[in-house]
Design a protein around this motif. Structure first.
Motif, PDB file in Angstrom:
ATOM      1  N   THR A  71       0.818  -1.205   0.000  1.00  0.00           N
ATOM      2  CA  THR A  71       0.000   0.000   0.000  1.00  0.00           C
ATOM      3  C   THR A  71       0.851   1.254   0.000  1.00  0.00           C
ATOM      4  O   THR A  71       0.621   2.182  -0.794  1.00  0.00           O
ATOM      5  CB  THR A  71      -0.935   0.005   1.225  1.00  0.00           C
TER       6      THR A  71
ATOM      7  N   LYS B 108      -6.581   3.841  -0.757  1.00  0.00           N
ATOM      8  CA  LYS B 108      -7.809   3.054  -0.689  1.00  0.00           C
ATOM      9  C   LYS B 108      -8.136   2.319  -1.979  1.00  0.00           C
ATOM     10  O   LYS B 108      -9.261   1.800  -2.123  1.00  0.00           O
ATOM     11  CB  LYS B 108      -8.987   3.963  -0.316  1.00  0.00           C
TER      12      LYS B 108
ATOM     13  N   TYR C 123      -9.045  -0.224  -4.470  1.00  0.00           N
ATOM     14  CA  TYR C 123      -9.513  -1.599  -4.318  1.00  0.00           C
ATOM     15  C   TYR C 123     -10.059  -2.161  -5.639  1.00  0.00           C
ATOM     16  O   TYR C 123      -9.649  -3.251  -6.077  1.00  0.00           O
ATOM     17  CB  TYR C 123     -10.601  -1.693  -3.257  1.00  0.00           C
TER      18      TYR C 123
ATOM     19  N   ASN D 203      -3.213  -5.249  -1.065  1.00  0.00           N
ATOM     20  CA  ASN D 203      -3.005  -4.036  -0.292  1.00  0.00           C
ATOM     21  C   ASN D 203      -3.963  -4.090   0.899  1.00  0.00           C
ATOM     22  O   ASN D 203      -4.671  -5.079   1.085  1.00  0.00           O
ATOM     23  CB  ASN D 203      -3.208  -2.782  -1.145  1.00  0.00           C
TER      24      ASN D 203
ATOM     25  N   SER E 299      -6.735  -2.534   1.600  1.00  0.00           N
ATOM     26  CA  SER E 299      -8.159  -2.609   1.242  1.00  0.00           C
ATOM     27  C   SER E 299      -8.533  -4.016   0.799  1.00  0.00           C
ATOM     28  O   SER E 299      -9.557  -4.573   1.227  1.00  0.00           O
ATOM     29  CB  SER E 299      -8.473  -1.602   0.134  1.00  0.00           C
TER      30      SER E 299
ATOM     31  N   ALA F 220      -8.514  -6.356   3.821  1.00  0.00           N
ATOM     32  CA  ALA F 220      -9.695  -6.181   4.673  1.00  0.00           C
ATOM     33  C   ALA F 220     -10.911  -6.875   4.078  1.00  0.00           C
ATOM     34  O   ALA F 220     -11.658  -7.570   4.788  1.00  0.00           O
ATOM     35  CB  ALA F 220      -9.972  -4.685   4.875  1.00  0.00           C
ATOM     36  N   VAL F 221     -11.124  -6.713   2.767  1.00  0.00           N
ATOM     37  CA  VAL F 221     -12.279  -7.343   2.125  1.00  0.00           C
ATOM     38  C   VAL F 221     -12.139  -8.861   2.135  1.00  0.00           C
ATOM     39  O   VAL F 221     -13.118  -9.589   2.376  1.00  0.00           O
ATOM     40  CB  VAL F 221     -12.428  -6.809   0.680  1.00  0.00           C
TER      41      VAL F 221
ATOM     42  N   SER G 225      -9.588  -2.301   8.502  1.00  0.00           N
ATOM     43  CA  SER G 225     -10.119  -1.033   7.996  1.00  0.00           C
ATOM     44  C   SER G 225      -9.860   0.110   8.969  1.00  0.00           C
ATOM     45  O   SER G 225      -9.554   1.236   8.544  1.00  0.00           O
ATOM     46  CB  SER G 225     -11.629  -1.164   7.739  1.00  0.00           C
TER      47      SER G 225
ATOM     48  N   LEU H 179      -6.238   1.165   8.590  1.00  0.00           N
ATOM     49  CA  LEU H 179      -6.082   1.976   7.379  1.00  0.00           C
ATOM     50  C   LEU H 179      -6.639   3.377   7.582  1.00  0.00           C
ATOM     51  O   LEU H 179      -6.022   4.367   7.152  1.00  0.00           O
ATOM     52  CB  LEU H 179      -6.792   1.293   6.214  1.00  0.00           C
ATOM     53  N   THR H 180      -7.772   3.488   8.247  1.00  0.00           N
ATOM     54  CA  THR H 180      -8.367   4.804   8.513  1.00  0.00           C
ATOM     55  C   THR H 180      -7.462   5.655   9.392  1.00  0.00           C
ATOM     56  O   THR H 180      -7.295   6.857   9.152  1.00  0.00           O
ATOM     57  CB  THR H 180      -9.743   4.629   9.176  1.00  0.00           C
TER      58      THR H 180
END
Length: 335
Positions: free
Chosen positions: A102, A269, A271, A288, A290, A293-294, A311, A314-315
């Motif tokens: 990322t 971000k 994706y 990465n 995103s 996380a998914v 998430s 990342l935020t």
């Protein structure tokens, strides 16, 4: 005579029985003081933001501290696990690989997008009105294409069997291809199977789709710089690069600061494009944050608590970067 003097000084006499309105007083129709009206007008917008952004964010934070899966979706109460999801994420190697991918990708993509967009913006400023409008419309087509279509275009270009990139590389003379790339035959080259080459294609895709916005923003900033400054620089014998460094770049620093923040947020971000290029979350080495996380949240068995924790991380990273750049913008404005 006294009455005449009073009328002349006062600008006219008030009608009998009517009070003169006090300027700045509270409006009689709404009953609100003037200072409160802007805040009242902001309430509908704040309610929409709270419903669309704040509430989902609060739910995401709550889920990140829970064991949340299929059973919880069906109505079973979630088990509170505290910091276990974060500890599990930070202890896995794939998280640090995803974080590295990322950061490296965003650094390269943001830099190239800003450089290419700035170069195109300066070019547009030099062109005539008709040609500039024509080029702007052409560039904005790329920016307006949805991310799914962007990725599909670049996936087809780099396809191993029917991609135009392999076809074009095979047209090169063997000695040139061997000298530059170390190989002469590109038939069936699987660009999208390796993590490194996937991110090379992703950089091309993101920069191609992102530079038009930068170019148009830089063009708008250049329109606000007085031509007298450039004329004075030419009289002093300043070259194009020196003029850009001494005049254009300092005056456009606020514009570049905002564009940098937006580009970092967008590229961190990414994706959709990566998902299409990888044909789903298949190559874990190319994840990465995103994508990771998914994959954690929705691949069987779904672990939504872990996905929510990723998430949140990342935020937090994006918030730290954004706060840093916003502080730099504020300092520049104060100076």
């Amino acid at each position: 005579m006294a009455n005449t003097t009073t009328v002349a000084r006062g600008g006219g006499s008030s009608a009998p029985g009517r009070r003169r309105k006090r300027p700045g007083g509270p409006p009689r129709a709404s009953g609100l003081p003037n200072w409160a009206i802007p805040y009242v007008l902001l309430v509908p917008g704040l309610l929409v933001i709270a419903g669309l952004l704040l509430y989902p964010m609060v739910q995401l934070v709550i889920i990140s501290f829970q064991k949340f899966g299929i059973a919880q979706i069906r109505g079973k109460a979630a088990e509170w696990v505290g910091w276990a999801n974060f500890e599990k994420v930070l202890a896995t190697e794939i998280f640090w690989t995803s974080l590295r991918n990322t950061v490296v990708f965003a650094s390269i993509a943001v830099t190239l997008t800003l450089v290419v967009g700035t170069a195109v913006g300066v070019l547009l400023h030099k062109l005539g009105k008709k040609m500039s409008l024509f080029v702007v419309i052409g560039c904005m087509f790329a920016w307006a294409i949805p991310p799914v279509a962007q990725a599909a275009i670049w996936r087809s270009l780099f396809d191993a069997d029917s991609g135009i990139i392999n076809w074009a590389l095979n047209l090169l003379p063997d000695w040139l291809s061997q000298a530059v790339f170390g190989r002469a035959d590109w038939t069936g080259e699987p660009w999208l199977n390796d993590a490194f080459t996937v991110y090379v294609v992703l950089v091309f895709c993101v920069v191609w789709a992102g530079f038009p916005f930068i170019a148009v923003s830089v063009l708008a900033g250049l329109k606000g710089i007085p031509n007298e400054l450039y004329e004075a620089a030419r009289v002093d014998g300043s070259g194009a690069w020196r003029t850009f460094r001494k005049i254009t770049l300092p005056l456009l620093k606020p514009v570049f600061a905002v564009l940098t923040v937006l580009s970092i947020i967008w590229d961190f971000k990414v994706y959709t494009q990566l998902h299409i290029l990888l044909n789903g979350p298949t190559n874990r080495e190319a994840f990465n944050l995103s994508m990771y996380a998914v994959a954690e949240a929705f691949k069987p068995p779904p672990k939504m608590g872990t996905g929510a924790a990723i998430s949140i991380v990342l935020t937090i990273i994006l918030l730290i970067i954004t706060v840093f750049y916003v502080r730099q913008i504020v300092k520049q404005e104060e100076m």
